[in-house]
Each structure stands twice: as structure tokens, then as C-alpha cells.
Design a protein around this motif. Structure first.
Motif, PDB file in Angstrom:
ATOM      1  N   CYS A  61       0.857  -1.177   0.000  1.00 50.68           N
ATOM      2  CA  CYS A  61       0.000   0.000   0.000  1.00 50.68           C
ATOM      3  C   CYS A  61       0.890   1.221   0.000  1.00 50.68           C
ATOM      4  O   CYS A  61       1.841   1.307   0.781  1.00 50.68           O
ATOM      5  CB  CYS A  61      -0.887  -0.025   1.236  1.00 50.68           C
ATOM      6  N   LYS A  63       0.106   4.049   0.940  1.00 48.07           N
ATOM      7  CA  LYS A  63      -0.204   4.951   2.035  1.00 48.07           C
ATOM      8  C   LYS A  63       0.378   4.452   3.360  1.00 48.07           C
ATOM      9  O   LYS A  63       1.094   5.155   4.035  1.00 48.07           O
ATOM     10  CB  LYS A  63      -1.722   5.108   2.148  1.00 48.07           C
ATOM     11  N   CYS A  64       0.045   3.192   3.691  1.00 48.22           N
ATOM     12  CA  CYS A  64       0.498   2.701   4.992  1.00 48.22           C
ATOM     13  C   CYS A  64       1.611   1.663   4.871  1.00 48.22           C
ATOM     14  O   CYS A  64       2.199   1.267   5.860  1.00 48.22           O
ATOM     15  CB  CYS A  64      -0.670   2.118   5.779  1.00 48.22           C
ATOM     16  N   CYS A  90      -4.227  -0.160   0.134  1.00 46.61           N
ATOM     17  CA  CYS A  90      -4.845  -1.362   0.663  1.00 46.61           C
ATOM     18  C   CYS A  90      -6.327  -1.089   0.933  1.00 46.61           C
ATOM     19  O   CYS A  90      -6.784   0.050   0.895  1.00 46.61           O
ATOM     20  CB  CYS A  90      -4.145  -1.820   1.938  1.00 46.61           C
ATOM     21  N   CYS A  93      -7.051   1.458   3.827  1.00 51.86           N
ATOM     22  CA  CYS A  93      -6.857   2.863   3.485  1.00 51.86           C
ATOM     23  C   CYS A  93      -7.921   3.333   2.505  1.00 51.86           C
ATOM     24  O   CYS A  93      -8.391   4.467   2.564  1.00 51.86           O
ATOM     25  CB  CYS A  93      -5.465   3.075   2.886  1.00 51.86           C
TER      26      CYS A  93
HETATM   27 ZN   LIG Z   1      -2.873   1.010   3.502  1.00 55.36          ZN
END
Ligand SMILES: [Zn+2]
Ligand SMILES: [Zn+2]
Length: 104
Positions: A61, A63-64, A90, A93
Motif C-alpha cells: 500500500c 499509504k500505509c 490497501c 486505506c
Molecule cells: Zn494502507
């Protein structure tokens, strides 16, 4: 898959290998006239399942950073939250972004 079917009336083995030319009805059946006793009977065609395979891909992901099997990609998922600065996220998110989008 066997290409023959027994006539339900006389038991004659009918060759089905050329019987499919007329096309099937929506429920995979067609009527066939017995070569032996000339009685019409219904034939049900069973198609063997076919399988395709693809690699299982885990993508991070953006983002995370967690590696996920079902990654949400921009362009493949609609709606893709505008608030996301990323193109691959993911599920978690994605859901968070969607929730934020709709709570505006
Ligand atoms: Zn994520
Ligand atoms: Zn027959």
C-alpha cells in the motif's frame, strides 16, 4: 466428456459429436432425434469447468506500506477517492478514504 448419449426410449447410443451445430438453448439443452427409433428427446449438455490461473501478487500500500493481496488501484476501482494522493492502496486505506469522502 463422452460424445454419446443413450436414447431414453430405446437405449440406442446416439453420437452427439456433431449435434451441437444448431446452438444451445439458454439452459444448455437441445432436442435430438434418436437415430434408431426416431423419437425426439431432450439432451442436456454439461460443460466441463475451465480454470485460468494467475499469480498471487502482494503489493505494498502506498499509504500505509502494508503488503496486501487485494490492492485498490486507481483506474480499476470506482469510485476512487479524490482525497487519496496515491494510486495503489490497501483495502483499509481505501475504505477510510471513501468514508472520509462521503462524510464531507
Ligand atoms: Zn494502507
Ligand atoms: Zn431411440
Amino acid at each position: 466428456m463422452s460424445d454419446t448419449v443413450d436414447c431414453p426410449y430405446c437405449g440406442h447410443e446416439n453420437d452427439m459429436s456433431h449435434a451441437l451445430t444448431d446452438g444451445l438453448s439458454s439452459n444448455n439443452t437441445f432436442d435430438h432425434e434418436c437415430e434408431e427409433c426416431e423419437t425426439e428427446f431432450e439432451v442436456y449438455v454439461e460443460f466441463e469447468p475451465s480454470y485460468t490461473s494467475s499469480e498471487i501478487l502482494y503489493e505494498p500500500c502506498q499509504k500505509c506500506g502494508s503488503e496486501e493481496r487485494d490492492i485498490y488501484k486507481k483506474g480499476r476501482v470506482f469510485p476512487f477517492p479524490e482525497a487519496l494522493q496515491h494510486t495503489k492502496v490497501c483495502k483499509k486505506c481505501y475504505m477510510e478514504a471513501i468514508a472520509a469522502e462521503y462524510s464531507k
